[in-house]
Design an enzyme around this catalytic site. Structure first.
Site, PDB file in Angstrom:
ATOM      1  CD1 TRP A 197      -5.901  -3.196  -6.708  1.00  0.00           C
ATOM      2  CD2 TRP A 197      -6.060  -4.948  -8.085  1.00  0.00           C
ATOM      3  NE1 TRP A 197      -6.542  -2.790  -7.860  1.00  0.00           N
ATOM      4  CE2 TRP A 197      -6.654  -3.847  -8.720  1.00  0.00           C
ATOM      5  CE3 TRP A 197      -6.035  -6.163  -8.765  1.00  0.00           C
ATOM      6  CZ2 TRP A 197      -7.220  -3.906 -10.000  1.00  0.00           C
ATOM      7  CZ3 TRP A 197      -6.594  -6.235 -10.056  1.00  0.00           C
ATOM      8  CH2 TRP A 197      -7.182  -5.128 -10.654  1.00  0.00           C
ATOM      9  CE  LYS A 225     -15.680  -3.568  -4.527  1.00  0.00           C
ATOM     10  NZ  LYS A 225     -14.800  -4.700  -4.195  1.00  0.00           N
TER      11      LYS A 225
HETATM   12  N1  LIG Z   1      -7.260  -8.145  -4.350  1.00  0.00           N
HETATM   13  C1  LIG Z   1      -8.098  -7.708  -5.306  1.00  0.00           C
HETATM   14  O1  LIG Z   1      -8.621  -8.484  -6.118  1.00  0.00           O
HETATM   15  C2  LIG Z   1      -8.389  -6.254  -5.420  1.00  0.00           C
HETATM   16  C3  LIG Z   1      -8.036  -5.378  -4.417  1.00  0.00           C
HETATM   17  N2  LIG Z   1      -8.316  -4.055  -4.558  1.00  0.00           N
HETATM   18  C4  LIG Z   1      -7.930  -3.104  -3.526  1.00  0.00           C
HETATM   19  O2  LIG Z   1      -6.515  -3.014  -3.463  1.00  0.00           O
HETATM   20  C5  LIG Z   1      -6.133  -2.537  -2.177  1.00  0.00           C
HETATM   21  C6  LIG Z   1      -4.984  -3.386  -1.677  1.00  0.00           C
HETATM   22  O3  LIG Z   1      -5.486  -4.667  -1.366  1.00  0.00           O
HETATM   23  P1  LIG Z   1      -4.791  -6.032  -1.750  1.00  0.00           P
HETATM   24  O4  LIG Z   1      -3.628  -5.854  -2.616  1.00  0.00           O
HETATM   25  O5  LIG Z   1      -5.871  -6.921  -2.251  1.00  0.00           O
HETATM   26  O6  LIG Z   1      -4.274  -6.507  -0.308  1.00  0.00           O
HETATM   27  P2  LIG Z   1      -4.155  -7.971   0.243  1.00  0.00           P
HETATM   28  O7  LIG Z   1      -5.340  -8.231   1.097  1.00  0.00           O
HETATM   29  O8  LIG Z   1      -3.854  -8.931  -0.850  1.00  0.00           O
HETATM   30  O9  LIG Z   1      -2.855  -7.869   1.133  1.00  0.00           O
HETATM   31  C7  LIG Z   1      -2.839  -7.136   2.326  1.00  0.00           C
HETATM   32  C8  LIG Z   1      -1.810  -6.037   2.199  1.00  0.00           C
HETATM   33  O10 LIG Z   1      -1.908  -5.217   3.347  1.00  0.00           O
HETATM   34  C9  LIG Z   1      -0.648  -5.151   3.990  1.00  0.00           C
HETATM   35  N3  LIG Z   1      -0.804  -5.073   5.428  1.00  0.00           N
HETATM   36  C10 LIG Z   1      -1.379  -5.981   6.244  1.00  0.00           C
HETATM   37  N4  LIG Z   1      -1.311  -5.561   7.514  1.00  0.00           N
HETATM   38  C11 LIG Z   1      -0.665  -4.376   7.493  1.00  0.00           C
HETATM   39  C12 LIG Z   1      -0.302  -3.437   8.489  1.00  0.00           C
HETATM   40  N5  LIG Z   1      -0.593  -3.644   9.761  1.00  0.00           N
HETATM   41  N6  LIG Z   1       0.343  -2.327   8.104  1.00  0.00           N
HETATM   42  C13 LIG Z   1       0.623  -2.101   6.808  1.00  0.00           C
HETATM   43  N7  LIG Z   1       0.304  -2.937   5.813  1.00  0.00           N
HETATM   44  C14 LIG Z   1      -0.338  -4.056   6.158  1.00  0.00           C
HETATM   45  C15 LIG Z   1       0.043  -6.437   3.611  1.00  0.00           C
HETATM   46  O11 LIG Z   1       1.420  -6.280   3.771  1.00  0.00           O
HETATM   47  P3  LIG Z   1       2.300  -7.499   4.310  1.00  0.00           P
HETATM   48  O12 LIG Z   1       2.206  -8.584   3.299  1.00  0.00           O
HETATM   49  O13 LIG Z   1       3.628  -6.879   4.448  1.00  0.00           O
HETATM   50  O14 LIG Z   1       1.672  -7.909   5.631  1.00  0.00           O
HETATM   51  C16 LIG Z   1      -0.384  -6.580   2.150  1.00  0.00           C
HETATM   52  O15 LIG Z   1       0.390  -5.801   1.307  1.00  0.00           O
HETATM   53  C17 LIG Z   1      -7.394  -2.607  -1.297  1.00  0.00           C
HETATM   54  O16 LIG Z   1      -7.952  -1.328  -1.185  1.00  0.00           O
HETATM   55  C18 LIG Z   1      -8.325  -3.508  -2.109  1.00  0.00           C
HETATM   56  O17 LIG Z   1      -9.690  -3.234  -1.877  1.00  0.00           O
HETATM   57  C19 LIG Z   1      -8.941  -3.557  -5.671  1.00  0.00           C
HETATM   58  C20 LIG Z   1      -9.308  -4.378  -6.684  1.00  0.00           C
HETATM   59  C21 LIG Z   1      -9.072  -5.795  -6.645  1.00  0.00           C
HETATM   60  O1  LIG Z   2     -12.628  -5.186  -5.619  1.00  0.00           O
HETATM   61  C1  LIG Z   2     -12.580  -6.366  -5.810  1.00  0.00           C
HETATM   62  C2  LIG Z   2     -13.121  -6.989  -7.029  1.00  0.00           C
HETATM   63  O2  LIG Z   2     -13.484  -6.019  -7.976  1.00  0.00           O
HETATM   64  C3  LIG Z   2     -11.999  -7.254  -4.762  1.00  0.00           C
HETATM   65  O3  LIG Z   2     -12.971  -7.574  -3.833  1.00  0.00           O
HETATM   66  P1  LIG Z   2     -12.569  -8.291  -2.471  1.00  0.00           P
HETATM   67  O4  LIG Z   2     -11.678  -7.316  -1.734  1.00  0.00           O
HETATM   68  O5  LIG Z   2     -13.827  -8.594  -1.759  1.00  0.00           O
HETATM   69  O6  LIG Z   2     -11.807  -9.538  -2.835  1.00  0.00           O
END
Ligand SMILES: NC(=O)C1=CN([C@@H]2O[C@H](COP(=O)(O)OP(=O)(O)OC[C@H]3O[C@@H](n4cnc5c(N)ncnc54)[C@H](OP(=O)(O)O)[C@@H]3O)[C@@H](O)[C@H]2O)C=CC1
Ligand SMILES: O=C(CO)COP(=O)(O)O
Length: 331
Positions: A15, A194
């Site tokens: 994200w 959700k």
């Molecule tokens: N992906 C999406 O479509 C959407 C996500 N979001 C929200 O965005 C937020 C971020 O999620 P998203 O970008 O998807 O993350 P991802 O699931 O894509 O990636 C995981 C992230 O968490 C980090 N991470 C994993 N393990 C650890 C740890 N032990 N300590 C610290 N950091 C860690 C990883 O860092 P590393 O790579 O260094 O391990 C990486 O940056 C969440 O709250 C999600 O719900 C909101 C809308 C859409």
């Molecule tokens: O918030 C999201 C879509 O709006 C992402 O959902 P997921 O973390 O389940 O992929």
């Protein structure tokens, strides 16, 4: 928020990468914090994030990368927090600079574990950030679709109308439309809930229930969500708006949803650790279900779907019989 402000993205996942793509379409330069120096080095060499959304190419001359959170906080006026909720406090542990006076945008769809408070409230309570210097991003928006420039809608929850409009401008592109709302806390709770219901949908899919049952499950999830949000965060809002119903639907049905995939694996009989390791990304709902369950110990809203997911993930109850029991009370 100044007119010419420096923008910082905090987080290196999918994200954060999608948000950086949007920001890079609208701003000349920005700062980007990610925890691992090797990820930064590889990013610079490849000109894309080596681990998440590698199809998104960046002009790295326009990005200042940092592995020290303090450097970004010092240089930026607007800070986008885009780390999964279970790791937020860990990232902030190394921060010694104040956040007061900064504009904080939470793109985190979860609740701060242990504290059991919304991310926005966490910054207000612990970092002296004022309520009108906080925004929450919501809406049905998967990072993968943003990376493909598929038309997406994001809702900016912000108490301050003027700042909300400025953020909307920052985020609007030919593939992203922005809606401005004042409902920071409703978006925060629904964005967490959700994920829980998407895990439930995934579990049922993993157990080979069909689309008919999933539709019943999601309708009931919507009612459960409504009961909870009305009690915990009462205000006038339309829960059929895309930031609420839309996000529930996309997370429960999209093939890109990590929460749904996590649920599918649990339904198929994988252990929690195996399901988490297998994804390589974070299913926020695993953490969210515990936070909401604990918050609901105070409010006592009837939430059988949330309770069912909690009992499978935290009480080791047999998944098939939990869903069978749940199916007898849904309507
Ligand atoms: N992906 C999406 O479509 C959407 C996500 N979001 C929200 O965005 C937020 C971020 O999620 P998203 O970008 O998807 O993350 P991802 O699931 O894509 O990636 C995981 C992230 O968490 C980090 N991470 C994993 N393990 C650890 C740890 N032990 N300590 C610290 N950091 C860690 C990883 O860092 P590393 O790579 O260094 O391990 C990486 O940056 C969440 O709250 C999600 O719900 C909101 C809308 C859409
Ligand atoms: O918030 C999201 C879509 O709006 C992402 O959902 P997921 O973390 O389940 O992929």
């Amino acid at each position: 928020m100044n007119n010419a402000c420096e923008i910082g993205i905090l987080g290196g996942g999918s994200w954060a990468t999608a948000i950086s793509k949007i920001i890079s379409d609208n701003c000349l330069n920005f700062h980007w914090y990610m925890r691992r120096i090797e990820q930064i080095e590889e990013f610079k060499a490849l000109k894309h994030n080596p681990f998440y959304l590698p199809n998104v190419k960046f002009d790295i001359e326009r990005i200042s990368f940092h592995s020290n959170i303090n450097e970004v906080v010092e240089k930026c006026d607007i800070l986008f927090f885009v780390v999964p909720s279970p790791f937020l406090k860990q990232h902030l542990q190394t921060l010694y600079l104040p956040l007061k006076g900064k504009f904080i945008v939470s793109a985190i769809k979860g609740i701060v574990p242990d504290e059991n408070i919304l991310v926005s409230d966490f910054f207000i309570k612990n970092y002296d950030v004022s309520v009108d210097s906080i925004a929450m991003l919501g809406g049905p928006c998967h990072a993968e679709e943003v990376s493909l420039e598929r038309l997406s809608y994001i809702t900016v929850g912000c108490d301050n109308e003027e700042y909300g409009q400025r953020l909307a401008k920052l985020f609007t592109t030919n593939y992203v439309k922005v809606i401005v709302s004042k409902d920071i806390s409703g978006i925060g709770y629904v964005s967490t809930l959700k994920n829980v219901y998407a895990i439930a949908a995934g579990i049922c899919q993993g157990l080979k229930y069909g689309d008919n049952f999933r539709a019943v499950l999601i309708s009931n999830s919507m009612m459960e969500l409504e009961h909870f949000v009305k009690i915990v965060s009462p205000m006038s809002r339309n829960l059929y708006d895309s930031a609420y119903l839309g996000d529930l639907l996309v997370t429960a049905y999209s093939r890109f949803s990590r929460n749904q995939l996590f649920g599918i694996m649990i339904g198929k009989g994988y252990s929690i650790v195996a399901a988490q390791m297998g994804m390589g990304m974070v299913a926020e709902g695993y953490f969210g279900v515990k936070c909401i369950k604990e918050i609901n110990n105070t409010y006592r809203v009837d939430m059988p779907i949330l309770d069912a997911v909690y009992s499978v993930l935290y009480e080791k109850k047999p998944v098939r019989s939990v869903v069978q029991k749940l199916s007898r009370i849904l309507g």
